[in-house]
Design an enzyme around this catalytic site. Structure first.
Site, PDB file in Angstrom:
ATOM      1  N   HIS A  34      -9.943   1.269   4.381  1.00 47.77           N
ATOM      2  CA  HIS A  34      -8.707   1.472   5.143  1.00 47.77           C
ATOM      3  C   HIS A  34      -8.975   2.447   6.289  1.00 47.77           C
ATOM      4  O   HIS A  34      -9.757   3.385   6.144  1.00 47.77           O
ATOM      5  CB  HIS A  34      -7.603   2.006   4.225  1.00 47.77           C
ATOM      6  CG  HIS A  34      -6.256   1.981   4.873  1.00 47.77           C
ATOM      7  ND1 HIS A  34      -5.857   2.951   5.759  1.00 47.77           N
ATOM      8  CD2 HIS A  34      -5.236   1.083   4.793  1.00 47.77           C
ATOM      9  CE1 HIS A  34      -4.629   2.629   6.193  1.00 47.77           C
ATOM     10  NE2 HIS A  34      -4.243   1.514   5.619  1.00 47.77           N
ATOM     11  N   ASN A  86       0.858  -1.191   0.000  1.00 48.84           N
ATOM     12  CA  ASN A  86       0.000   0.000   0.000  1.00 48.84           C
ATOM     13  C   ASN A  86       0.895   1.242   0.000  1.00 48.84           C
ATOM     14  O   ASN A  86       1.446   1.614   1.027  1.00 48.84           O
ATOM     15  CB  ASN A  86      -0.904  -0.035   1.245  1.00 48.84           C
ATOM     16  CG  ASN A  86      -1.784   1.191   1.362  1.00 48.84           C
ATOM     17  OD1 ASN A  86      -1.848   2.015   0.444  1.00 48.84           O
ATOM     18  ND2 ASN A  86      -2.463   1.317   2.495  1.00 48.84           N
ATOM     19  N   GLY A  88       2.580  -1.014   4.467  1.00 50.56           N
ATOM     20  CA  GLY A  88       2.520   0.356   3.948  1.00 50.56           C
ATOM     21  C   GLY A  88       3.928   0.888   3.789  1.00 50.56           C
ATOM     22  O   GLY A  88       4.551   0.761   2.732  1.00 50.56           O
ATOM     23  N   SER A 124       2.704  -2.131  10.369  1.00 48.54           N
ATOM     24  CA  SER A 124       4.148  -2.161  10.637  1.00 48.54           C
ATOM     25  C   SER A 124       4.809  -3.482  10.258  1.00 48.54           C
ATOM     26  O   SER A 124       5.790  -3.883  10.878  1.00 48.54           O
ATOM     27  CB  SER A 124       4.432  -1.838  12.111  1.00 48.54           C
ATOM     28  OG  SER A 124       3.904  -0.571  12.441  1.00 48.54           O
ATOM     29  N   LYS A 147       0.109   4.229  -0.355  1.00 49.52           N
ATOM     30  CA  LYS A 147      -0.579   5.411   0.211  1.00 49.52           C
ATOM     31  C   LYS A 147      -0.350   6.645  -0.671  1.00 49.52           C
ATOM     32  O   LYS A 147      -0.191   6.500  -1.887  1.00 49.52           O
ATOM     33  CB  LYS A 147      -0.134   5.623   1.661  1.00 49.52           C
ATOM     34  CG  LYS A 147      -0.361   4.365   2.517  1.00 49.52           C
ATOM     35  CD  LYS A 147      -0.283   4.610   3.993  1.00 49.52           C
ATOM     36  CE  LYS A 147      -0.542   3.301   4.731  1.00 49.52           C
ATOM     37  NZ  LYS A 147      -0.550   3.434   6.177  1.00 49.52           N
ATOM     38  N   GLU A 171      -6.191  -4.928  10.246  1.00 48.19           N
ATOM     39  CA  GLU A 171      -5.219  -3.859  10.463  1.00 48.19           C
ATOM     40  C   GLU A 171      -5.551  -3.112  11.759  1.00 48.19           C
ATOM     41  O   GLU A 171      -6.348  -2.162  11.747  1.00 48.19           O
ATOM     42  CB  GLU A 171      -5.257  -2.871   9.300  1.00 48.19           C
ATOM     43  CG  GLU A 171      -4.840  -3.456   7.975  1.00 48.19           C
ATOM     44  CD  GLU A 171      -4.086  -2.441   7.121  1.00 48.19           C
ATOM     45  OE1 GLU A 171      -2.972  -2.751   6.690  1.00 48.19           O
ATOM     46  OE2 GLU A 171      -4.603  -1.327   6.922  1.00 48.19           O
TER      47      GLU A 171
HETATM   48  P1  PGA Z   1       2.235   0.283   7.705  1.00 46.76           P
HETATM   49  O1  PGA Z   1       0.840   0.534   6.962  1.00 46.76           O
HETATM   50  O2  PGA Z   1       2.779  -1.015   7.183  1.00 46.76           O
HETATM   51  O3  PGA Z   1       3.103   1.461   7.312  1.00 46.76           O
HETATM   52  O4  PGA Z   1       1.964   0.214   9.158  1.00 46.76           O
HETATM   53  C1  PGA Z   1      -0.051  -0.513   6.779  1.00 46.76           C
HETATM   54  C2  PGA Z   1      -1.352   0.033   6.237  1.00 46.76           C
HETATM   55  O5  PGA Z   1      -1.795   1.093   6.698  1.00 46.76           O
HETATM   56  O6  PGA Z   1      -1.950  -0.569   5.335  1.00 46.76           O
END
Ligand code: PGA
Length: 268
Positions: free
Chosen positions: A95, A10, A240, A219, A12, A167
């Site tokens: 999300h 992702n 992400g 994470s 973002k 998540e």
């Molecule tokens: P992250 O994001 O791996 O940076 O924690 C995951 C997500 O929000 O899909």
């Protein structure tokens, strides 16, 4: 039933078209074709079209991070699922950042799930509790509400394809310190994944509950990926921050390949 592992990067609201293309190029150099792992990239809406031309379809699939549930009309600024149906296989829906910053509520998310399926796009439905809900021991209630509302209009055969991403909002990184943020432990994730399968079994039967893929996001990175991917019932990851770094992301795919190789060996 063997469920195919799926890793969804992702991206973002990061990377312009040029940077996205460069990251895809690097990933292409570092990731092999894996028959048993689906590698999915979710760039910005703007980069989807150019990446769809560049992409090696034996290795990667594309996902949208969002879309609007009406197919066409006077909705300034929106892009519909029908407009991207030929470009993407998947769409991330619900999300927590969309729930939080764009006020996406349960009925809207339900309509988006239905619109994705209507347009032959597989929803990656995100569910998860916030920090305060977690501290108040409300995880199960939140997951139950989010999940049952989102899929309430679906028929059993439409559930089979679905990807559900657990998540926990408190474990999602700010994208920068993805390696040292508080993380959900694999056994915590396992508990919620089991609960999600129970809900699906109750509503749609055991076959659907066995077929649906449930992945974890929050994470995840190259270092901890293996510990989640060997966890019973976890079919993949939704990184992400780590998906923006080609070495991290390739490392996650390598961890998935190790888990698959292990499963193959055990099956013999
Ligand atoms: P992250 O994001 O791996 O940076 O924690 C995951 C997500 O929000 O899909």
């Amino acid at each position: 039933m063997k469920r195919k592992k799926i890793i969804v990067g992702n991206w973002k609201m990061h990377l312009n078209v040029h940077e996205s293309s460069l990251l895809l190029h690097r990933l292409n150099q570092n990731i092999k074709v894996h028959r048993n792992i689906e590698v999915v990239l979710a760039p910005s809406m703007l980069a989807l079209q150019p990446l769809s031309v560049q992409i090696d379809r034996r290795k990667f699939r594309l996902a949208a991070q969002n879309a609007y549930f009406v197919d066409e009309g006077a909705f300034t600024g929106e892009v519909s699922f029908s407009m991207i149906r030929d470009i993407v296989h998947y769409a991330i829906i619900g999300h927590s950042e969309r729930r939080l910053y764009f006020n996406e509520g349960l009925p809207l998310i339900r309509d988006k799930v239905a619109a994705a399926i209507r347009n032959d796009i597989v929803p990656i439905l995100c569910v998860g509790e916030t920090k305060s809900e977690y501290e108040a021991h409300e995880t199960k209630r939140v997951i139950h509400d989010q999940l049952t509302t989102a899929i309430s209009n679906l028929a059993s055969r439409e559930i089979d394809n679905l990807v559900i991403a657990y998540e926990p909002v408190w474990a999602i990184s700010n994208g920068i310190n993805f390696a040292n943020h508080v993380i959900a432990k694999p056994d915590q994730v396992a508990g919620v994944v089991t609960y999600i399968r129970e809900i699906i079994a109750e509503l749609y039967g055991d076959r659907a509950s066995e077929a649906v893929r449930i992945i974890y996001g929050g994470s995840s990175n190259a270092e901890n990926a293996y510990s989640y991917l060997v966890t019973e019932g976890v079919d993949g990851l939704l990184p992400g921050g780590a998906s923006l770094n080609y070495l991290e992301f390739s490392g996650i795919i390598a961890a998935a390949a190790r888990v698959e190789a292990l499963a193959l060996k055990e099956a013999k």
